[in-house]
Design an enzyme around this catalytic site. Sequence first.
Site, mmCIF file in Angstrom:
data_model
loop_
_atom_site.group_PDB
_atom_site.id
_atom_site.type_symbol
_atom_site.label_atom_id
_atom_site.label_comp_id
_atom_site.label_asym_id
_atom_site.label_seq_id
_atom_site.Cartn_x
_atom_site.Cartn_y
_atom_site.Cartn_z
ATOM 1 N N SER A 1 0.939 -1.165 -0.057
ATOM 2 C CA SER A 1 -0.169 -0.001 -0.060
ATOM 3 C C SER A 1 0.851 1.289 0.402
ATOM 4 O O SER A 1 -0.030 2.538 0.310
ATOM 5 C CB SER A 1 -1.263 0.141 1.376
ATOM 6 N N LYS B 1 -6.215 3.459 8.824
ATOM 7 C CA LYS B 1 -4.885 4.977 8.536
ATOM 8 C C LYS B 1 -5.553 5.976 7.930
ATOM 9 O O LYS B 1 -5.249 7.092 8.258
ATOM 10 C CB LYS B 1 -5.034 4.055 6.926
#
Length: 769
Positions: free
Chosen positions: A674, A717
């Site tokens: 990611s 996140k």
Amino acid sequence: MSRQTSEKLPMLALRGRVIFPDTTVSFDVGRLPSLAAVKRAADGDSRIFVCAQKDADITEVTPADVYLTGTVIRLKQVGRLPGNTVRLTCTGLYRAEARAIENVDGSYIAEISELRSVHGDETLEEAYFRTAKSVMGEIASGTPRLSKDAISALDSCADPDVYVNIAAHNLQIKLETKQELLDCVRVVDRLRLLDKLLNDELEIMRLERKINASVRASIDKNQREYYLREQLKAIHAELGDDVEEKDELERRIKSKGMPEEVEQKALKELSRMGKMQSSSPEYNVIRMYLDWLLDIPWTEKTVDTENLKDAVKILNDDHYGLEKIKERITEYLAVLKLTDGLNAPILCFVGPPGVGKTSVASSIARALGRKFVRMSLGGVKDESEIRGHRKTYIGSMPGRIMNGIKNAGSTNPVFLLDEIDKLSSDMRGDPASALLEVLDPAQNTTFRDRYLEVPYDLSKVLFITTANGLDGIPRPLLDRMELIELNGYTQEEKKEIAKRYLIPKKSTANGLKEGQIRFDDGSLDTIIAGYTMEAGVRNLERNIDAVCRKAAVKIAGGDEQDITVSADNVEDFLGARRYEADKALQRDEVGAATGLAWTAVGGTTLTIEVSAMHGKGDILLTGKLGDVMKESARAAISYIRSNSASYGIESSVFETTDIHIHVPEGATPKDGPSAGITMATAILSAFTHKPVKSSVAMTGEITLRGKVLPIGGLKEKALAAYRIGVKDVIIPADNKKDLEEIPENIRENINFIPVTDVDSVFKNAIIGL
């Protein structure tokens, strides 16, 4: 009949025994008058007069309680036994009659005179004598009750009177009949009575043989089995086996309500056990097996909560948030109520440590009104832990699944399989594969434990599994479960949990009364941000506990009566801050971009640094990066090199420039795809010398074609971006659906920018591109 001159001898009364002359016998003496008589005889010429009691149950004997005709015996041996008892071995001398009995110094003295036998017609005596010997010979050949010594003595005896004495001594006849033989003085009468007794005995023997032969020929299979069972019961009773216990086990088996197959198996094992001695090892194995079958619930079950509102209230009282779980359990209850029967689903709670996966399973059991069983799977390697061991092995027992059902005592408990992602396997088998049958609604209706060897219906059990991540769960096992994710809590959620649950719980645990300690919002913000680094609330609970302990010391010492914990005095209780909050880039920088990462303790931010310097085109990757992250970095470089003309970069520059990519906090391992677009952004910034916006954070996987692929852990996140004050977050377009999971207050403060390709990332992140 003739009598000798009378004499006085110690007298001994015998219970249930008649002693004849010309025989040797042994018997025990324990009553005080009898012991005194034995001592008196031993001190004299060892002779003693013995006669039988009329009633053997009488303990305190009087002269009226004994037969007057008895036998004078001579003591051959006197042996002492424990308990003030002596054993006498003696020989019968002659018959005598007691003319008077008196008690002298605690023992009886009898004045006796000898009774001599009277002979009559010798021919008649000889006829009776021969008949008696013939019948006795036939009896001796047909019964094992006569010893070889007795048979030899009878065969060698030539005196009819002595023969009667020896025969009467060895035959099993009534005491009254023996006494009648002893009283009789005419030899012919004695032989006639003996002859009658022998013929009666012979007839009884013949009748027994005839009956046995007739019974064996006529009884059918069932009667024979019954006869043998009755004999077996008698044998077990003699051996001390508990026949009543087997009857009780059979009654319990038939009343347990087992399925027919299980009941037949139990009765078969009980039948096997009934043919064994209780001292046999196999007996104990079968007994333990039957106990397990009887202890396991077959029909017992709890009644589920009927009122949906009551169940929802219990879930809300026990846990804050977790709306997905509460909604799923409410759906299950509603369908169960409408269908009146539903195979329980297999739920899997996935989330970081400390978010309440285990405790919410307990609350679900309380909300449903069911029993709760917890089984930890961490470190389980042996398949037999799940399926059990075959009972042929020593120490075998059922697996932990059936053991949990037994402990629950109902067929429909809530069964928690904790830490299912921590299963491992070795040479003893794969426990994860053994769980496939347990957690498959299509198969667990007939789950077979290796020890029990009978099917058991697990379909009514509500299985709940927990895991920190999905990587350690085999794909076939994962396919059988319904996944429910428990993400990390926001700071506001942690504060609410602390106020509602943790502070009251720890205050009470440390002996603090209501109002003695108070936490303001600032103190909780400080504890959460400065002393915990987690997705859940486990460390938060420990820190609140530490504050309460120190407050208890002050209150118990009389220093203060009530304490308020604020942001200013938290360090007085917990010491210096352990963690500093992540910080955003302070200014727009070239070659530096802010990425977002997921960890087991929640979301965090990563600053990706890139330095382009004169060299030979080498690529250097540092910061303890994993293989996947290194591959993402190479993919980002390859994309920028292949599209360098689009960004105004000379292609030849890559051959003379070394690229160093570094992720700070180098001691911490990092991996995952990611960070791909973050690396690409920092690399392009370094080569174009254009700064990256400090207000932008990003997450997404990059491909060689410049596509941005979706990632996981978006909520965590986003929380990390919110903590550092980032205003814009670039996310893959395919993750737009996950925005609903993010708390509303965070969505209001962050501008999420969905992108499908890396060019869109560069346009939103790099200034002047």
